[in-house]
Write a protein that holds these residues in place. Sequence first.
Motif, PDB file in Angstrom:
ATOM      1  N   ARG A   1    -117.009  -5.929  58.049  1.00  0.00           N
ATOM      2  CA  ARG A   1    -117.307  -4.797  59.066  1.00  0.00           C
ATOM      3  C   ARG A   1    -117.539  -3.416  58.803  1.00  0.00           C
ATOM      4  N   ALA A   2    -117.157  -3.024  57.417  1.00  0.00           N
ATOM      5  CA  ALA A   2    -117.696  -2.017  56.787  1.00  0.00           C
ATOM      6  C   ALA A   2    -119.146  -1.923  56.606  1.00  0.00           C
ATOM      7  N   LEU A   3    -119.707  -3.198  56.297  1.00  0.00           N
ATOM      8  CA  LEU A   3    -121.141  -3.411  56.181  1.00  0.00           C
ATOM      9  C   LEU A   3    -121.838  -3.295  57.376  1.00  0.00           C
ATOM     10  N   LEU A   4    -121.526  -3.954  58.497  1.00  0.00           N
ATOM     11  CA  LEU A   4    -121.864  -3.726  59.742  1.00  0.00           C
ATOM     12  C   LEU A   4    -122.048  -2.378  60.317  1.00  0.00           C
ATOM     13  N   ALA A   5    -120.910  -1.633  59.891  1.00  0.00           N
ATOM     14  CA  ALA A   5    -120.789  -0.347  60.551  1.00  0.00           C
ATOM     15  C   ALA A   5    -121.723   0.633  59.782  1.00  0.00           C
ATOM     16  N   ALA A   6    -122.156   0.282  58.368  1.00  0.00           N
ATOM     17  CA  ALA A   6    -123.370   1.217  58.092  1.00  0.00           C
ATOM     18  C   ALA A   6    -124.589   0.765  58.315  1.00  0.00           C
ATOM     19  N   VAL A   7    -124.679  -0.555  58.751  1.00  0.00           N
ATOM     20  CA  VAL A   7    -125.961  -0.888  59.035  1.00  0.00           C
ATOM     21  C   VAL A   7    -126.338  -0.481  60.511  1.00  0.00           C
ATOM     22  N   VAL A   8    -125.448  -0.115  61.433  1.00  0.00           N
ATOM     23  CA  VAL A   8    -125.824   0.059  62.701  1.00  0.00           C
ATOM     24  C   VAL A   8    -125.353   1.441  63.056  1.00  0.00           C
TER      25      VAL A   8
ATOM     26  N   GLY B   1    -115.596  -2.492  64.228  1.00  0.00           N
ATOM     27  CA  GLY B   1    -114.480  -1.633  64.449  1.00  0.00           C
ATOM     28  C   GLY B   1    -114.683  -0.072  64.409  1.00  0.00           C
ATOM     29  N   GLU B   2    -113.703   0.664  63.852  1.00  0.00           N
ATOM     30  CA  GLU B   2    -113.865   2.180  64.111  1.00  0.00           C
ATOM     31  C   GLU B   2    -115.064   2.890  63.868  1.00  0.00           C
ATOM     32  N   ALA B   3    -115.787   2.428  62.827  1.00  0.00           N
ATOM     33  CA  ALA B   3    -116.939   3.236  62.348  1.00  0.00           C
ATOM     34  C   ALA B   3    -117.938   3.456  63.426  1.00  0.00           C
ATOM     35  N   THR B   4    -118.125   2.416  64.482  1.00  0.00           N
ATOM     36  CA  THR B   4    -119.273   2.732  65.263  1.00  0.00           C
ATOM     37  C   THR B   4    -118.843   3.156  66.882  1.00  0.00           C
ATOM     38  N   VAL B   5    -117.633   3.686  66.827  1.00  0.00           N
ATOM     39  CA  VAL B   5    -117.226   4.212  68.167  1.00  0.00           C
ATOM     40  C   VAL B   5    -117.833   5.276  68.683  1.00  0.00           C
ATOM     41  N   ASP B   6    -118.379   6.208  67.814  1.00  0.00           N
ATOM     42  CA  ASP B   6    -119.083   7.042  68.317  1.00  0.00           C
ATOM     43  C   ASP B   6    -120.321   6.804  69.085  1.00  0.00           C
ATOM     44  N   SER B   7    -120.972   5.919  68.394  1.00  0.00           N
ATOM     45  CA  SER B   7    -122.149   5.344  68.848  1.00  0.00           C
ATOM     46  C   SER B   7    -122.101   4.783  70.074  1.00  0.00           C
ATOM     47  N   ASP B   8    -121.007   3.831  70.025  1.00  0.00           N
ATOM     48  CA  ASP B   8    -120.574   2.998  71.368  1.00  0.00           C
ATOM     49  C   ASP B   8    -120.584   3.891  72.575  1.00  0.00           C
ATOM     50  N   GLU B   9    -119.702   5.035  72.347  1.00  0.00           N
ATOM     51  CA  GLU B   9    -119.340   5.906  73.313  1.00  0.00           C
ATOM     52  C   GLU B   9    -120.631   6.558  73.782  1.00  0.00           C
ATOM     53  N   PHE B  10    -121.446   7.002  73.101  1.00  0.00           N
ATOM     54  CA  PHE B  10    -122.856   7.830  73.577  1.00  0.00           C
ATOM     55  C   PHE B  10    -123.476   6.822  74.579  1.00  0.00           C
ATOM     56  N   HIS B  11    -123.610   5.572  74.025  1.00  0.00           N
ATOM     57  CA  HIS B  11    -124.684   4.635  74.818  1.00  0.00           C
ATOM     58  C   HIS B  11    -123.698   4.143  76.086  1.00  0.00           C
TER      59      HIS B  11
ATOM     60  N   THR C   1    -114.245  -0.169  78.774  1.00  0.00           N
ATOM     61  CA  THR C   1    -113.420  -0.254  77.636  1.00  0.00           C
ATOM     62  C   THR C   1    -114.333  -0.555  76.443  1.00  0.00           C
ATOM     63  N   ILE C   2    -114.303   0.181  75.502  1.00  0.00           N
ATOM     64  CA  ILE C   2    -114.937  -0.089  74.308  1.00  0.00           C
ATOM     65  C   ILE C   2    -114.189  -0.943  73.314  1.00  0.00           C
ATOM     66  N   ARG C   3    -114.412  -2.235  73.094  1.00  0.00           N
ATOM     67  CA  ARG C   3    -113.500  -3.209  72.131  1.00  0.00           C
ATOM     68  C   ARG C   3    -113.618  -2.641  70.820  1.00  0.00           C
ATOM     69  N   VAL C   4    -112.514  -2.560  69.971  1.00  0.00           N
ATOM     70  CA  VAL C   4    -112.723  -2.191  68.665  1.00  0.00           C
ATOM     71  C   VAL C   4    -112.055  -3.091  67.846  1.00  0.00           C
ATOM     72  N   ALA C   5    -112.478  -4.018  66.946  1.00  0.00           N
ATOM     73  CA  ALA C   5    -111.993  -4.832  66.133  1.00  0.00           C
ATOM     74  C   ALA C   5    -111.010  -4.213  65.053  1.00  0.00           C
ATOM     75  N   ASP C   6    -109.957  -4.880  65.082  1.00  0.00           N
ATOM     76  CA  ASP C   6    -108.849  -4.384  64.146  1.00  0.00           C
ATOM     77  C   ASP C   6    -108.437  -2.981  64.369  1.00  0.00           C
ATOM     78  N   GLY C   7    -108.420  -2.464  65.668  1.00  0.00           N
ATOM     79  CA  GLY C   7    -108.080  -1.188  66.130  1.00  0.00           C
ATOM     80  C   GLY C   7    -107.930  -1.124  67.583  1.00  0.00           C
ATOM     81  N   PRO C   8    -107.213   0.087  67.838  1.00  0.00           N
ATOM     82  CA  PRO C   8    -106.892   0.133  69.448  1.00  0.00           C
ATOM     83  C   PRO C   8    -108.315   0.123  70.248  1.00  0.00           C
ATOM     84  N   ASP C   9    -108.285  -0.486  71.224  1.00  0.00           N
ATOM     85  CA  ASP C   9    -109.498  -0.349  72.184  1.00  0.00           C
ATOM     86  C   ASP C   9    -109.457   1.086  72.868  1.00  0.00           C
ATOM     87  N   ARG C  10    -110.895   1.521  72.872  1.00  0.00           N
ATOM     88  CA  ARG C  10    -111.035   3.079  73.663  1.00  0.00           C
ATOM     89  C   ARG C  10    -111.348   2.821  75.227  1.00  0.00           C
TER      90      ARG C  10
END
Length: 791
Positions: free
Chosen positions: A8-15, A112-122, A372-381
């Motif tokens: 998940r850390a890898l994919l977060a950095a990718v996207v 996971g958490e790393a891309t919540v900002d991106s998801d929120e904007f889109h 709802t933004i689904r978040v792997a290994d964390g609370p959904d937003r």
Amino acid sequence: MDTDTTRRALLAAVVGSAAAGGSLAPVRGYLDRFAPFTGRAWGDATDPTDRRVESPYGAADVRYDEYGTPHVSADRERALYFAVGYVQAADRLFQMDLQRRVMTGRLSEVVGEATVDSDEFHVRMDFAGGAEANLELLEGTETGRAVEAYAEGVNAHIERESLPVEFGLLDYEPDPWSPADTMLMESQIAWSLTGSFRTLERELIASELGPEAVAELYPARLDHDAPIIRDGTGGDRLAGRPVEPRGEFADADLLRWLSSFESPRGVGSNSWVVSGEFTASGRPLVANDPHLALSAPPVWYEMDLRTDDLDVRGVTFPGVPFVVIGENDAGAWGFTNSGADVIDFYTYETDDAGERYRYRGEWRGFETDEQTIRVADGPDRTVTVRKTVHGPVIEREGREVGVAWTGHTATATSRAIRGYNRSDGIEEFLAATRRMDLPTQNVVYADREGNSLYYVTGRIPRRTIDGEQVRGTRVFDGSAGEAEWEGFEPFGVSSWEGFVPFEEKPHVVDPDYLGTANQRIADDPDHYIGEAYSSPYRGQRLYELLDRRAASDEPMDAEFMRRIQRDTYSKRAEQVVGDLVAAAEGREGLEAPVGTLRDWDCRMDRDSRGALVFSRWFDRFREEAFADAFERAGLGERYYPNDWVLATLPADIRWFGEGGREAAMVRALRAAVADLDDGATYGDHNTTAAITHPFDQSFLNYPAYATDGSAYTLNNFRAESAVGSSWRMVCPIARDAESVCILPGGNSGDYFSEHYDDQLRLWADGEYKPMGRDPGGEVDVRFDPSEGENR
């Protein structure tokens, strides 16, 4: 270490951020924990593709040529596009899926958490809602049915074939593809070309540096003599009443967040069309090289498509079934970004509870939707998406701004692009252009009957305040209905009645020759189009070369077109290098670089020492002028004005500091040469190493080849930002002439394919390959009619 967490850390950095046309931010240092050539990743990548596939739409054949371009033929259109979906998925499925996740705000459910900002904007921008509106407009049309067949072809591949290696490395699987996903890819393309927060940036600069800084550094009109349409009027008018930034929207934190999601700076393109009067064949010529973010795999996908009544070849974006740039039996076309202003921002008076906003004297409730933004290994937003009559409201931690963007309504762009593919001459091409609502582009076209055309495509808003047209250059009062767009229906079907009429958009029919390089469109336009045009250096050079050849006795031909695309002469260097040499002449310790620059021919060639010295010097010169003042105001490099503005500032203006312009030039040269190795040339820095796979790992990245060109030359490449000529195409319209093209990489996104990077060396060296040649030979993939064939 937990493998799933690392994945998940890898994919977060990718996207973590998306760039133009679908390329994704690089990631460094994560994949060393994986064994990419073992287990599932190896199996996914190396299982063979089935040679025979059942199709519900009828028979089709696919033959691949020596560069991996699929040549797809079918009796009927839907059978064709089913096969196109299948082969695109075979070559680019991971690229398609990742772009879809970015645009729908569905990264965090995998990452996971790393891309919540991106998801929120889109999610707040609701690009998916705009895509659904597009799909509704296509319902029941032949274009809509073609898109449906394409989606079924993608899904047939997902169901039948092994997944690309990236899915194995990241351990997730793609959802089925839908027609709405193709519409979403069109929205992503349009946003990458027109999505800009420039207006908000000007407001912030006015607040932090003062209105005088805006006037000095961000002029509405760059003073040059090379607009696209050179009608000889000599006018100096920018249509629409100016509305200067008031500095009232000065939320640096919100803007910093938003800016990470806007279209990248410096994205541009070259194109030109030459009439038969000036060519050796007596037929027109069309050339195009769009400048977009470069990555492995490339942003474009090449294909050749044929049915009984269709014969078209060129490139498309993965996820889109139709050829976007290319040629058919009747003619050829290409695009560059027009710089039109198709986005506005609004502030509102709201009630204390934030549930209503005032609009034209009355209170209205926001249109709201809980997402709802689904978040792997964390609370959904949970995100409350709010919309007004103008469009979505983008908010973050209590800060908000309303947005109106032409991509948020139903557009007929898919029908337009399909119309281009099937057009049988200039009249049908014009009819298709009338349908192209987004993005706003400069299109050039020529047909085999000798007709040629330039037109600005897309819907262009007309803004009015008190009945007078104004420019879209400040944040407007949404509660007062200030400058809103008549006939615009966000997330519905717009009438477009208040937009610039098609006949009144800038255009030229049958020009002698005409060149576009993202410069100002016209000196004296009838309507406000925009003002965020590129520096004119490429446009100046393009017209210089075309004018010089037209005035000679030598006709233009395809080889001359290719030389223009490879041209490395820098008008930016020509503009300032003489002043630099004069300022630094005789200065102790600068004898060698001054001599190098004095003898330099202003060409950004890989083997040039002068090109390296100049490029490093200009970077330092920019810092000398702006770094201190902008940093004190909390503003970074992205807010710096363009290089034309810097090069033309008065010598004694405050930005140059003590000693004025000459002293700043000398200080910058000393700083630049201190960082240069003895004997180094421009090609030591300007290499294809900048073009990386999203994972940025050595086994997936492209080889490093030295190449030529810069941001300000027609041969366009920017190693510092991995932006450049993403596709080069030259089309002589004569029936017996061969069109040529090249991609910066390869047509396949499969690392194990021989076509992963087989065009990269050719591209780096300015060479070409044939476009759309029938490969002959045996069929590589055959699509057989299935029982209960769907006609």
